[in-house]
Design a protein around this motif. Structure first.
Motif, PDB file in Angstrom:
ATOM      1  N   VAL A 142       0.855  -1.192   0.000  1.00  0.00           N
ATOM      2  CA  VAL A 142       0.000   0.000   0.000  1.00  0.00           C
ATOM      3  C   VAL A 142       0.891   1.242   0.000  1.00  0.00           C
ATOM      4  CG1 VAL A 142      -1.947  -1.112   1.142  1.00  0.00           C
ATOM      5  CG2 VAL A 142      -0.189   0.006   2.535  1.00  0.00           C
ATOM      6  N   THR A 143       0.349   2.328  -0.508  1.00  0.00           N
ATOM      7  CA  THR A 143       1.094   3.583  -0.587  1.00  0.00           C
ATOM      8  C   THR A 143       1.301   4.146   0.813  1.00  0.00           C
ATOM      9  OG1 THR A 143      -0.266   4.005  -2.542  1.00  0.00           O
ATOM     10  CG2 THR A 143       1.203   5.782  -1.808  1.00  0.00           C
ATOM     11  N   ALA A 144       2.563   4.388   1.195  1.00  0.00           N
ATOM     12  CA  ALA A 144       2.853   5.068   2.461  1.00  0.00           C
ATOM     13  C   ALA A 144       3.204   6.529   2.203  1.00  0.00           C
ATOM     14  CB  ALA A 144       3.995   4.372   3.187  1.00  0.00           C
ATOM     15  N   GLU A 145       3.923   6.765   1.132  1.00  0.00           N
ATOM     16  CA  GLU A 145       4.281   8.141   0.755  1.00  0.00           C
ATOM     17  C   GLU A 145       4.266   8.256  -0.759  1.00  0.00           C
ATOM     18  OE1 GLU A 145       7.347   9.739   4.181  1.00  0.00           O
ATOM     19  OE2 GLU A 145       8.095   9.261   2.195  1.00  0.00           O
ATOM     20  N   ARG A 172      10.082  -4.703   3.984  1.00  0.00           N
ATOM     21  CA  ARG A 172       8.705  -4.364   3.595  1.00  0.00           C
ATOM     22  C   ARG A 172       8.636  -3.078   2.769  1.00  0.00           C
ATOM     23  NH1 ARG A 172       5.130  -3.494   8.384  1.00  0.00           N
ATOM     24  NH2 ARG A 172       3.474  -3.561   6.836  1.00  0.00           N
ATOM     25  N   LYS A 173       9.758  -2.370   2.628  1.00  0.00           N
ATOM     26  CA  LYS A 173       9.743  -1.075   1.939  1.00  0.00           C
ATOM     27  C   LYS A 173      10.015  -1.249   0.447  1.00  0.00           C
ATOM     28  CE  LYS A 173      11.405   1.596   5.863  1.00  0.00           C
ATOM     29  NZ  LYS A 173      12.460   2.472   6.386  1.00  0.00           N
ATOM     30  N   LEU A 193       6.822   5.489  -1.829  1.00  0.00           N
ATOM     31  CA  LEU A 193       7.220   4.451  -0.867  1.00  0.00           C
ATOM     32  C   LEU A 193       5.980   3.616  -0.591  1.00  0.00           C
ATOM     33  CD1 LEU A 193       9.084   3.132   1.286  1.00  0.00           C
ATOM     34  CD2 LEU A 193       8.175   4.825   2.902  1.00  0.00           C
ATOM     35  N   ILE A 195       4.520   0.048   1.359  1.00  0.00           N
ATOM     36  CA  ILE A 195       4.836  -0.902   2.427  1.00  0.00           C
ATOM     37  C   ILE A 195       4.083  -2.199   2.129  1.00  0.00           C
ATOM     38  CG2 ILE A 195       4.711  -1.366   4.902  1.00  0.00           C
ATOM     39  CD1 ILE A 195       6.573   1.004   4.246  1.00  0.00           C
ATOM     40  N   LYS A 197       1.905  -4.824   2.475  1.00  0.00           N
ATOM     41  CA  LYS A 197       0.747  -5.071   3.341  1.00  0.00           C
ATOM     42  C   LYS A 197      -0.364  -5.475   2.394  1.00  0.00           C
ATOM     43  CE  LYS A 197      -2.435  -2.553   6.367  1.00  0.00           C
ATOM     44  NZ  LYS A 197      -2.550  -1.412   7.288  1.00  0.00           N
TER      45      LYS A 197
HETATM   46  C1  LIG Z   1       1.739   2.380   5.444  1.00  0.00           C
HETATM   47  C2  LIG Z   1       1.291   1.453   6.585  1.00  0.00           C
HETATM   48  C3  LIG Z   1       1.011   0.062   6.026  1.00  0.00           C
HETATM   49  C4  LIG Z   1       2.462   1.345   7.570  1.00  0.00           C
HETATM   50  O1  LIG Z   1       1.983   0.680   8.742  1.00  0.00           O
HETATM   51  P1  LIG Z   1       2.598  -0.673   9.308  1.00  0.00           P
HETATM   52  O2  LIG Z   1       2.242  -1.834   8.449  1.00  0.00           O
HETATM   53  O3  LIG Z   1       2.200  -0.766  10.735  1.00  0.00           O
HETATM   54  O4  LIG Z   1       4.108  -0.498   9.130  1.00  0.00           O
HETATM   55  P2  LIG Z   1       5.141   0.028  10.190  1.00  0.00           P
HETATM   56  O5  LIG Z   1       4.626   1.205  10.933  1.00  0.00           O
HETATM   57  O6  LIG Z   1       5.622  -1.176  10.952  1.00  0.00           O
HETATM   58  O7  LIG Z   1       6.282   0.536   9.201  1.00  0.00           O
HETATM   59  C5  LIG Z   1       7.043  -0.359   8.432  1.00  0.00           C
HETATM   60  C6  LIG Z   1       8.261   0.412   7.981  1.00  0.00           C
HETATM   61  O8  LIG Z   1       7.844   1.402   7.027  1.00  0.00           O
HETATM   62  C7  LIG Z   1       8.145   2.719   7.502  1.00  0.00           C
HETATM   63  N1  LIG Z   1       7.042   3.596   7.195  1.00  0.00           N
HETATM   64  C8  LIG Z   1       5.731   3.368   7.386  1.00  0.00           C
HETATM   65  N2  LIG Z   1       5.013   4.410   6.938  1.00  0.00           N
HETATM   66  C9  LIG Z   1       5.900   5.308   6.461  1.00  0.00           C
HETATM   67  C10 LIG Z   1       5.790   6.572   5.880  1.00  0.00           C
HETATM   68  N3  LIG Z   1       4.600   7.149   5.646  1.00  0.00           N
HETATM   69  N4  LIG Z   1       6.911   7.198   5.504  1.00  0.00           N
HETATM   70  C11 LIG Z   1       8.125   6.650   5.678  1.00  0.00           C
HETATM   71  N5  LIG Z   1       8.293   5.425   6.234  1.00  0.00           N
HETATM   72  C12 LIG Z   1       7.195   4.791   6.631  1.00  0.00           C
HETATM   73  C13 LIG Z   1       8.315   2.569   9.006  1.00  0.00           C
HETATM   74  O9  LIG Z   1       9.174   3.565   9.528  1.00  0.00           O
HETATM   75  C14 LIG Z   1       8.936   1.185   9.118  1.00  0.00           C
HETATM   76  O10 LIG Z   1      10.310   1.253   8.817  1.00  0.00           O
HETATM   77  P3  LIG Z   1      11.412   0.373   9.627  1.00  0.00           P
HETATM   78  O11 LIG Z   1      11.042  -1.074   9.338  1.00  0.00           O
HETATM   79  O12 LIG Z   1      12.702   0.796   9.029  1.00  0.00           O
HETATM   80  O13 LIG Z   1      11.222   0.756  11.049  1.00  0.00           O
HETATM   81  C15 LIG Z   1       0.040   2.008   7.332  1.00  0.00           C
HETATM   82  O14 LIG Z   1       0.352   3.269   7.872  1.00  0.00           O
HETATM   83  C16 LIG Z   1      -1.150   2.107   6.428  1.00  0.00           C
HETATM   84  O15 LIG Z   1      -1.863   1.125   6.206  1.00  0.00           O
HETATM   85  N6  LIG Z   1      -1.418   3.312   5.895  1.00  0.00           N
HETATM   86  C17 LIG Z   1      -2.533   3.500   4.955  1.00  0.00           C
HETATM   87  C18 LIG Z   1      -2.101   3.119   3.546  1.00  0.00           C
HETATM   88  C19 LIG Z   1      -3.096   3.602   2.522  1.00  0.00           C
HETATM   89  O16 LIG Z   1      -4.262   3.740   2.770  1.00  0.00           O
HETATM   90  N7  LIG Z   1      -2.566   3.855   1.299  1.00  0.00           N
HETATM   91  C20 LIG Z   1      -3.443   4.303   0.187  1.00  0.00           C
HETATM   92  C21 LIG Z   1      -4.148   3.145  -0.467  1.00  0.00           C
HETATM   93  S1  LIG Z   1      -3.037   1.928  -1.136  1.00  0.00           S
END
Ligand SMILES: CC(C)(COP(=O)(O)OP(=O)(O)OC[C@H]1O[C@@H](n2cnc3c(N)ncnc32)[C@H](O)[C@@H]1OP(=O)(O)O)[C@@H](O)C(=O)NCCC(=O)NCCS
Ligand SMILES: CCCCCCCCCC(=O)O
Length: 203
Positions: A142-145, A172-173, A193, A195, A197
Motif C-alpha cells: 500500500v502507498t505510504a508516501e 517491507r519497503k 514508498l 509498504i 501489506k
Molecule cells: C503504510 C502502513 C502500512 C504502515 O503501517 P505498518 O504496516 O504498521 O508499518 P510500520 O509502521 O511497521 O512501518 C514499516 C516500515 O515502514 C516505515 N514507514 C511506514 N510508513 C511510512 C511513511 N509514511 N513514511 C516513511 N516510512 C514509513 C516505518 O518507519 C517502518 O520502517 P522500519 O522497518 O525501518 O522501522 C500504514 O500506515 C497504512 O496502512 N497506511 C494506509 C495506507 C493507505 O491507505 N494507502 C493508500 C491506499 S493503497
C-alpha cells in the motif's frame, strides 16, 4: 507473485454500459448550460437508468466478493477499471520485468487549470500506476508516501504516457518511480514508498 496486467475492455456487458456512461459524463461536462438539449428530459432518462440499476443490483457484500474474485488485477479500480465509469481508463503494457507503461487521453471531466489535467487526477494516475508496477514486478504493497513534482502543465485532449518502475525492495519497503509525459516531455514525476501489506480480499 507477479500479477497480470489489466486485460482491457470487453465489447459487451457492463463494460459497454460503462463506456456509454463515460460518454454521458463527457457530454454533460462539454454541454454545461450551453446546449439546446432538454435537460429535464435528460435528467428523467438518466434517473430511470439509475432506478433500474439500483433495483436490480446485488447485495453490496456479494458484489465486493465478486470484485475481488481470484488473485490478480481488478476490473473495478478508478484508473484502469473497465467496470468503472470514472476510470479514464488507462491501458498498460509491460516495458520490462519491473516497468509498465500506459497511454491515455483525458478530456474535460479531468480538467484542472484551463485545458490541463487536474493535479489530483495526475496523482491518482501515478499512485495507481506505481502500485500496478509493483504488482507486475512481484512485490506489492500500500502507498505510504507519494511525492509528486509538477514540472509542466499536463495537457488535456492529447495522448499521455504514464510510466512506472519498481526501483528497490528493502524488507517491507518498496520504492517506485514514475512519470506522466506528453509529446516526450515529462509533465509530472513521482516517487513512491510502498509498504508490503495485503488487506484480505473479501471472500
Ligand atoms: C503504510 C502502513 C502500512 C504502515 O503501517 P505498518 O504496516 O504498521 O508499518 P510500520 O509502521 O511497521 O512501518 C514499516 C516500515 O515502514 C516505515 N514507514 C511506514 N510508513 C511510512 C511513511 N509514511 N513514511 C516513511 N516510512 C514509513 C516505518 O518507519 C517502518 O520502517 P522500519 O522497518 O525501518 O522501522 C500504514 O500506515 C497504512 O496502512 N497506511 C494506509 C495506507 C493507505 O491507505 N494507502 C493508500 C491506499 S493503497
Ligand atoms: C497486486 C495488485 C497491485 C494493484 C495496485 C493497486 C494500486 C492501488 C493504489 C491505491 O489504492 O492507492
Amino acid at each position: 507473485m507477479t500479477i497480470d496486467l489489466p486485460s482491457g475492455t470487453r465489447p459487451a456487458g457492463v463494460d459497454a454500459a460503462v463506456e456509454a456512461a463515460r460518454r454521458v459524463i463527457d457530454a454533460l461536462v462539454r454541454s454545461g448550460d450551453m446546449t439546446d438539449a432538454d435537460m429535464a428530459s435528460v435528467t428523467g432518462r438518466l434517473n430511470a437508468v439509475a432506478d433500474d440499476l439500483e433495483a436490480t443490483a446485488p447485495p453490496l457484500r456479494d458484489r465486493l466478493v465478486d470484485m475481488w474474485r481470484g488473485d490478480g488485477m481488478t476490473r473495478h479500480d478508478p484508473v484502469t477499471g473497465s467496470e468503472n465509469p470514472i476510470a479514464p481508463p488507462v491501458a498498460y503494457g509491460a516495458v520490462d520485468s519491473s516497468t509498465i507503461e500506459g497511454t491515455v487521453t483525458l478530456g474535460l471531466p479531468y480538467q484542472g487549470p484551463p485545458s490541463s489535467v487536474h493535479g489530483g487526477v495526475s496523482a491518482l494516475l501515478l499512485d495507481h500506476t506505481l502500485g500496478v508496477a509493483n504488482g507486475w514486478a512481484g512485490e506489492s504493497g500500500v502507498t505510504a508516501e507519494l511525492t509528486l513534482r509538477y514540472h509542466h502543465l499536463t495537457p488535456l485532449f492529447e495522448p499521455l504516457t504514464v510510466t512506472a518502475r519498481q526501483t528497490s525492495v528493502d524488507g517491507r519497503k518498496i520504492r517506485t518511480t514514475g512519470e506522466i509525459a506528453a509529446g516526450g516531455r515529462t509533465c509530472v514525476s513521482a516517487e513512491g514508498l510502498f509498504i508490503a501489506k495485503h488487506p484480505p480480499r473479501p471472500r
